[in-house]
Design an enzyme around this catalytic site. Structure first.
Site, short mmCIF file in Angstrom:
data_model
loop_
_atom_site.label_atom_id
_atom_site.label_comp_id
_atom_site.label_asym_id
_atom_site.label_seq_id
_atom_site.Cartn_x
_atom_site.Cartn_y
_atom_site.Cartn_z
N GLY A 124 1.07 -1.35 0.14
CA GLY A 124 -0.03 -0.18 0.33
C GLY A 124 0.82 1.75 0.11
O GLY A 124 0.19 2.28 -0.30
N GLU B 77 3.94 -6.15 1.78
CA GLU B 77 3.72 -6.88 0.66
C GLU B 77 3.98 -6.06 -0.25
O GLU B 77 2.66 -5.52 -1.45
CB GLU B 77 2.29 -7.56 0.84
CG GLU B 77 2.72 -8.57 1.32
CD GLU B 77 0.96 -9.50 1.78
OE1 GLU B 77 0.90 -10.45 1.95
OE2 GLU B 77 -0.63 -8.10 1.43
N PRO B 78 4.55 -5.07 -0.63
CA PRO B 78 4.98 -4.03 -1.60
C PRO B 78 4.71 -4.42 -3.15
O PRO B 78 5.30 -5.39 -3.53
CB PRO B 78 6.02 -3.41 -1.64
CG PRO B 78 7.35 -5.03 -0.70
CD PRO B 78 5.56 -5.34 0.02
N GLY B 79 3.68 -3.93 -4.20
CA GLY B 79 3.93 -3.78 -5.23
C GLY B 79 4.10 -3.23 -6.24
O GLY B 79 5.30 -2.52 -6.85
N ARG B 80 3.23 -1.90 -5.96
CA ARG B 80 3.50 -0.18 -6.20
C ARG B 80 4.27 0.12 -6.42
O ARG B 80 4.96 0.62 -7.30
CB ARG B 80 1.94 0.43 -5.99
CG ARG B 80 1.69 1.81 -6.78
CD ARG B 80 0.83 2.24 -6.22
NE ARG B 80 -0.07 1.94 -5.95
CZ ARG B 80 -1.10 2.01 -6.95
NH1 ARG B 80 -1.19 2.22 -8.00
NH2 ARG B 80 -2.01 1.62 -6.53
N ARG C 157 -5.94 2.52 -16.48
CA ARG C 157 -5.71 2.81 -14.87
C ARG C 157 -7.03 4.66 -14.67
O ARG C 157 -8.31 4.66 -13.90
CB ARG C 157 -5.05 3.07 -14.00
CG ARG C 157 -4.37 2.03 -14.17
CD ARG C 157 -3.03 1.58 -13.18
NE ARG C 157 -3.14 2.27 -11.79
CZ ARG C 157 -3.43 3.26 -10.96
NH1 ARG C 157 -2.11 4.42 -11.53
NH2 ARG C 157 -3.74 3.53 -9.78
N CYS D 187 -12.46 1.48 -29.58
CA CYS D 187 -13.57 1.87 -30.22
C CYS D 187 -14.72 2.66 -29.28
O CYS D 187 -15.88 1.58 -28.47
CB CYS D 187 -14.61 1.22 -30.80
SG CYS D 187 -15.64 2.12 -31.55
N GLU D 188 -13.86 3.10 -27.93
CA GLU D 188 -14.62 3.98 -26.35
C GLU D 188 -14.87 4.79 -26.03
O GLU D 188 -13.46 5.17 -26.03
CB GLU D 188 -14.40 2.45 -25.99
CG GLU D 188 -14.70 2.62 -24.06
CD GLU D 188 -15.46 1.56 -23.71
OE1 GLU D 188 -15.78 0.25 -24.08
OE2 GLU D 188 -15.80 2.08 -22.35
N TYR E 44 0.59 -2.34 -11.98
CA TYR E 44 -1.36 -2.40 -12.43
C TYR E 44 -1.47 -2.02 -14.22
O TYR E 44 -2.40 -1.17 -14.02
CB TYR E 44 -2.12 -1.73 -11.71
CG TYR E 44 -1.48 -2.11 -10.20
CD1 TYR E 44 -2.13 -3.63 -9.93
CD2 TYR E 44 -1.18 -1.12 -9.51
CE1 TYR E 44 -1.56 -4.06 -8.68
CE2 TYR E 44 -0.59 -1.99 -7.30
CZ TYR E 44 -1.60 -3.39 -7.76
OH TYR E 44 -1.39 -3.50 -5.57
#
Ligand code: LLP
Length: 432
Positions: free
Chosen positions: A248, A290-293, A330, A361-362, A390
Site C-alpha cells: 500500500g 507486501e509492496p507491489g506498486r 487506470r 472504440c470507446e 497495474y
C-alpha cells in the site's frame, strides 16, 4: 524530472534508464512498455535492507505479484531476496515456472478453489493466507490427505479506512476480503483454526489499501492487529510469529505527489510497532510487508506513437495514440493521474493542453485529460511515466488489440522480457 531515471538527451529526446526512448520505439515498435531493471532491483533492496535493519529476524518483504506478473520479475525477486505474494493459480504457475522458491510464496485471494489449493500443495507452496472458513476447511482436509501440516496466516480486517480510492480500499469491516475483528468473527475463526490438526496458525494478515502516502493508517492498523494478537496469544496460550501488514505505500505519479522515503517510513513503522508491542505485553512479531506498486511503478514507462492531433474548435484537443485502456486502464477505471511527455521533444515547452486518447472504440478510453505537453505531430511519440504497476498486469485484448512487449533496460542494454502479442496469438484459443 519526476524520477531520476527519466531525463532529456542531447537530441531533446526523452531518456529512460539512460536510454533514448525514441530510438527504443524505432527498435521495438509501439506501444512499448519499458522496465528499468536497476530501478526494480533498487526498490526491492530498499525494502529488503530496511526490513532487515528495523524489524526482527525473520521479517521479509513479499513482492505483490498482482502489480506486475511475468517470469522475469520472479527471477529478479528471488535474486534480490524478496518473498512473494500471489493471488491466483495463474500467478502461482508463473512463479513456479520462473523457478521461484515456493517455500517463500504466500497464496492470497478471497476464493481459492479446491483445484488451486491442490496445485499449490503439489508445488510445495510455503504459506496460505486464509481468507474464510470454507477454504480453511479445504486446506486442512487436503493437508490431512497428504499427511502434513500446512502453515497458514489468517487474513483479518482491522476496520481501517485510509481514504484512498474506494475501489482500492480493502481494510474496512465491510469488505469482501478476510474476516472482521470488530464483529467477533475473526476470533471464532481463530478458535476453529486452532482446533484443526492439519493447519498451523502462525499469525495474521491485514491490508488496508493502496497508494497511501502517510504512515498513520499503517500504524493505526498495526495497533489494532497487535492488541488483537496480544488478546489471542493470552486467551488461547499460543505464540503467533508473524504480522503481515500488506502492501500500500504510495508512489509519485505527478509532480505534486510527495517524494516518499520508504526506508524512513519502514523505520517509523518499526519503532511504532516496537512501542505498541511492549504496551500490549507481547514480543514484537516478525513483520511481513507486501509492496507491489512501490517496487515496480517508477521502473515502468509506456511509449506510444501519435496518429492524429484533433482540435475541436471552441472545445479541446485530442492526441490519439496507438494504445490506451487495453494496456493502461487506470485512468478509465480510477481517474488515475500520470505524467506525460512528448518523447521526441522533451526539451520543448509543454504548452499544448490536450487529452490523450486511446485507440479503442470507446469514448472512455483516455489516458489523461487536459494535460500540457509539447505539441506533437503524427509519427512522434508520447511517453507515459510510472506505468510499471497495474498496467501490464491489468491489460486486455479489448477490440482485439495485442498486448505490448515488456522491454527490460539495464546498464545501456535492452532486451525483450515479454514479447509483443501477435495477431496469431489473438486467435490461438479459438476453435476452427
Ligand atoms: N497485498 C494485498 C493483499 C493487496 O490486496 C495488494 C493490492 C497489495 C498487497 C499490493 O499493494 P500495493 O503495494 O501495490 O499498493 N489495481 C489498483 C490497485 C489494486 C491493489 C489491490 N491490492 C490500481 O491500479 O491502483
Amino acid at each position: 524530472m519526476l524520477h531520476d531515471n527519466i531525463g532529456i538527451g542531447e537530441s531533446g529526446h526523452l531518456t529512460f534508464a539512460g536510454q533514448d526512448t525514441v530510438a527504443l520505439c524505432e527498435q521495438y515498435g509501439t506501444p512499448l512498455m519499458l522496465l528499468d531493471e536497476n530501478r526494480v532491483r533498487g526498490n526491492m533492496s530498499v525494502y529488503v535492507n530496511a526490513m532487515k535493519k528495523h524489524f526482527t529476524g525473520d521479517s521479509h518483504p513479499l513482492l505483490a505479484s498482482k502489480a506486475l506478473c511475468f517470469k522475469g520479475i520472479y527471477k529478479i525477486a528471488a535474486e534480490e531476496g524478496m518473498f512473494t505474494d500471489i493471488v491466483s493459480a495463474g500467478e502461482l504457475y508463473v512463479a513456479k515456472s520462473a523457478g521461484f522458491p515456493m517455500e517463500n510464496a504466500f497464496f492470497h485471494g478471497s476464493n481459492k478453489s479446491d483445484a488451486a489449493i491442490s496445485m499449490a500443495m503439489d508445488m510445495g507452496l510455503g504459506w496460505f493466507i486464509v481468507d474464510n472458513r470454507e477454504e480453511l476447511d479445504e486446506i486442512n482436509r487436503q493437508a490431512g490427505e497428504r499427511g502434513f501440516v500446512q502453515n497458514i496466516l489468517l487474513r483479518l480486517t482491522p476496520g481501517i479506512d485510509p481514504h484512498t480510492h474506494a475501489k482500492i480500499n480493502t481494510g474496512r469491516v465491510d469488505s469482501k476480503f478476510g474476516t472482521a475483528i470488530e464483529t467477533g468473527q475473526a476470533e471464532e475463526l481463530i478458535a476453529y483454526a486452532l482446533s484443526l490438526n492439519n493447519v498451523a496458525l502462525h499469525g495474521f494478515h491485514c491490508h488496508i489499501g493502496s497508494q497511501i502516502f502517510e504512515i498513520e493508517p499503517f500504524c493505526d492498523a498495526a495497533d489494532i492487529m497487535l492488541a488483537f494478537m496480544a488478546h489471542i496469544q493470552k486467551t488461547y496460550c499460543v505464540k503467533l510469529k508473524y504480522l503481515n501488514l500488506g502492501g500500500g505505500f504510495g508512489v509519485r505519479y505527478v509532480e505534486d505527489d510527495p517524494v516518499i522515503d520508504y526506508e524512513k517510513n519502514i523505520a517509523e513503522i518499526a519503532s511504532h510497532l516496537r512501542a505498541k508491542s511492549a504496551e500490549c505485553g507481547i514480543e514484537m512479531p516478525d513483520i511481513l510487508m507486501e509492496p507491489g506498486r512501490s517496487i515496480v511503478a517508477d521502473a515502468g514507462m509506456t511509449l506510444y506513437t501519435v496518429g492524429s492531433v484533433k482540435t475541436i474548435t471552441g472545445y479541446k484537443s485530442y492526441v490519439s495514440i496507438d494504445g490506451g485502456m487495453t494496456d493502461n486502464p487506470r485512468y478509465a477505471l480510477y481517474g488515475s493521474r500520470y505524467t506525460v511527455h512528448n518523447a521526441d521533444h522533451a526539451d520543448r515547452e509543454a504548452d499544448f493542453v490536450c487529452t490523450i486518447a486511446g485507440c479503442c472504440c470507446e469514448s472512455g478510453d483516455l489516458i489523461q485529460e487536459d494535460i500540457a505537453i509539447a505539441k506533437p505531430v503524427r509519427g512522434e511519440h508520447i511517453a507515459v511515466c510510472v506505468t510499471g504497476a497495474y498496467n501490464y498486469a491489468m491489460s486486455s485484448n479489448y477490440n482485439k488489440i495485442p498486448r505490448p512487449p515488456i522491454v527490460m533496460l539495464k546498464d545501456g542494454q535492452s532486451r525483450i522480457a515479454v514479447r509483443r502479442e501477435t495477431f496469431a496469438d489473438l486467435i490461438a484459443y479459438d476453435a476452427e
